[in-house]
Design an enzyme around this catalytic site. Structure first.
Site, PDB file in Angstrom:
ATOM      1  N   THR A 246      -1.283 -28.589  11.912  1.00  0.00           N
ATOM      2  CA  THR A 246      -2.346 -28.994  10.984  1.00  0.00           C
ATOM      3  C   THR A 246      -2.967 -27.803  10.279  1.00  0.00           C
ATOM      4  OG1 THR A 246      -2.843 -30.945  12.317  1.00  0.00           O
ATOM      5  CG2 THR A 246      -4.549 -30.218  10.776  1.00  0.00           C
TER       6      THR A 246
ATOM      7  N   THR B  50     -17.688 -18.954  -4.673  1.00  0.00           N
ATOM      8  CA  THR B  50     -17.850 -20.357  -4.314  1.00  0.00           C
ATOM      9  C   THR B  50     -16.963 -21.216  -5.200  1.00  0.00           C
ATOM     10  OG1 THR B  50     -20.137 -19.932  -3.667  1.00  0.00           O
ATOM     11  CG2 THR B  50     -19.525 -22.221  -4.045  1.00  0.00           C
TER      12      THR B  50
ATOM     13  N   GLY C 283     -25.399 -15.274  -5.771  1.00  0.00           N
ATOM     14  CA  GLY C 283     -24.467 -16.359  -6.024  1.00  0.00           C
ATOM     15  C   GLY C 283     -24.781 -17.567  -5.165  1.00  0.00           C
ATOM     16  N   ASN C 284     -23.920 -18.566  -5.240  1.00  0.00           N
ATOM     17  CA  ASN C 284     -24.155 -19.794  -4.492  1.00  0.00           C
ATOM     18  C   ASN C 284     -23.981 -19.621  -2.992  1.00  0.00           C
ATOM     19  OD1 ASN C 284     -24.593 -21.929  -6.602  1.00  0.00           O
ATOM     20  ND2 ASN C 284     -22.653 -21.101  -7.337  1.00  0.00           N
TER      21      ASN C 284
ATOM     22  N   ASP D 113     -23.606 -14.589 -13.869  1.00  0.00           N
ATOM     23  CA  ASP D 113     -22.501 -13.888 -13.218  1.00  0.00           C
ATOM     24  C   ASP D 113     -21.346 -13.664 -14.186  1.00  0.00           C
ATOM     25  OD1 ASP D 113     -22.163 -16.676 -13.269  1.00  0.00           O
ATOM     26  OD2 ASP D 113     -20.911 -16.687 -11.469  1.00  0.00           O
TER      27      ASP D 113
ATOM     28  N   ASP E 234     -27.024  -9.420  -7.165  1.00  0.00           N
ATOM     29  CA  ASP E 234     -26.131 -10.515  -7.550  1.00  0.00           C
ATOM     30  C   ASP E 234     -26.362 -11.664  -6.575  1.00  0.00           C
ATOM     31  OD1 ASP E 234     -24.018 -12.175  -8.372  1.00  0.00           O
ATOM     32  OD2 ASP E 234     -22.637 -11.187  -6.981  1.00  0.00           O
TER      33      ASP E 234
ATOM     34  N   ARG F 195     -23.800 -16.147  -1.283  1.00  0.00           N
ATOM     35  CA  ARG F 195     -24.447 -14.954  -0.726  1.00  0.00           C
ATOM     36  C   ARG F 195     -25.357 -14.291  -1.739  1.00  0.00           C
ATOM     37  NH1 ARG F 195     -19.669 -11.348   1.690  1.00  0.00           N
ATOM     38  NH2 ARG F 195     -18.789 -11.867  -0.358  1.00  0.00           N
TER      39      ARG F 195
ATOM     40  N   LYS G 272     -26.412 -10.554  -2.706  1.00  0.00           N
ATOM     41  CA  LYS G 272     -25.939  -9.187  -2.501  1.00  0.00           C
ATOM     42  C   LYS G 272     -26.671  -8.228  -3.434  1.00  0.00           C
ATOM     43  CE  LYS G 272     -21.719 -10.404  -3.413  1.00  0.00           C
ATOM     44  NZ  LYS G 272     -20.264 -10.311  -3.679  1.00  0.00           N
TER      45      LYS G 272
END
Length: 242
Positions: free
Chosen positions: A172, A120, A10-11, A96, A8, A13, A15
């Site tokens: 903050t 992401t 992705g943007n 995905d 898999d 990671r 994996k």
């Protein structure tokens, strides 16, 4: 014992899940997709089957290596699926999202499913009880929102995600976490409420790496399934890699 590697990409990671027969043995995060890394995986696990879901420009040599040393399938709109995609341009559906849908129809059958994937981006994937991926929505993910506050302002810092979030921020950092984390939670609860008001026999599945930060704050009942995308990839591999 048969071994299948489910990749898999992705943007954020890259994996891979190692399946022994139909059970996940482990999930690994890869440093990159270089030929050396892929060959090392193949040497160690000697898979009979491999499958790749990628939404990035990955190393093209990787597919050649996997095809040479296993039964390999690249997930795309041409893949054999046990659900339909009645949308105008099925070729634009992310790999995905196809894998997540495959997992939903196998493990949560005969009901309307909203699969919320926290990566992401947040993807909302609605699969009806007729096994149709109808569509859904896409919005910025947790890290994207936290970084955007820093990028588009002069003084706000980048804050690391945390599940310990106050309703009323007192500095903050806590103000940012309250606004971003709880804002995402209220967004998801709002979507879930709207879907539930329109569909009976309705189920929600939450998955993805940021689940740990967000799931504790949701008011709606959900099923948490961190490995749903890998379960879907394995099911697709079994059909397309006989």
């Amino acid at each position: 014992m048969s071994t299948t590697l489910c990749f898999d990409f992705g943007n954020t990671r890259r994996k891979v899940a190692v399946f022994r027969d139909a059970e996940i043995d482990k999930v690994l995060v890869l440093p990159d997709d270089s030929s050396g890394v892929i060959n090392a995986l193949l040497d160690e696990y000697r898979p009979s089957k491999t499958i790749l879901s990628s939404v990035i420009e990955h190393n093209p040599e990787m597919e050649t290596l996997l095809a040479d040393r296993s039964k390999f399938h690249r997930l795309s709109h041409l893949t054999k699926l046990d659900f339909s995609t009645p949308v105008g341009k099925p070729e634009t559906i992310g790999a995905d999202r196809l894998a997540l849908t495959a997992g939903a129809v196998r493990f949560y059958p005969k009901q309307h499913n909203l699969v919320i994937a926290l990566g992401t981006c947040i993807t909302y994937n609605f699969i009806n009880k007729f096994r149709e991926l109808v569509g859904g929505g896409i919005s910025p993910g947790l890290e994207m929102r936290l970084k955007a506050l820093n990028h588009y302002t002069a003084k706000l810092p980048v804050v690391e995600a945390d599940s310990n979030v106050p309703l009323i921020g007192y500095d903050t950092r806590s103000n940012i976490l309250s606004g971003v984390v709880l804002g995402m939670v209220y967004e998801m609860d709002g979507f879930i409420d709207e879907y539930r008001s329109k569909f009976d026999n309705f189920n929600v599945v939450l998955t993805g790496g940021d689940m740990v930060h967000l799931a504790p704050h949701l008011k709606n009942k959900i099923f948490a399934d961190p490995d749903l995308i890998f379960k879907g990839l394995y099911a697709i591999s079994e059909v397309n890699n006989p």
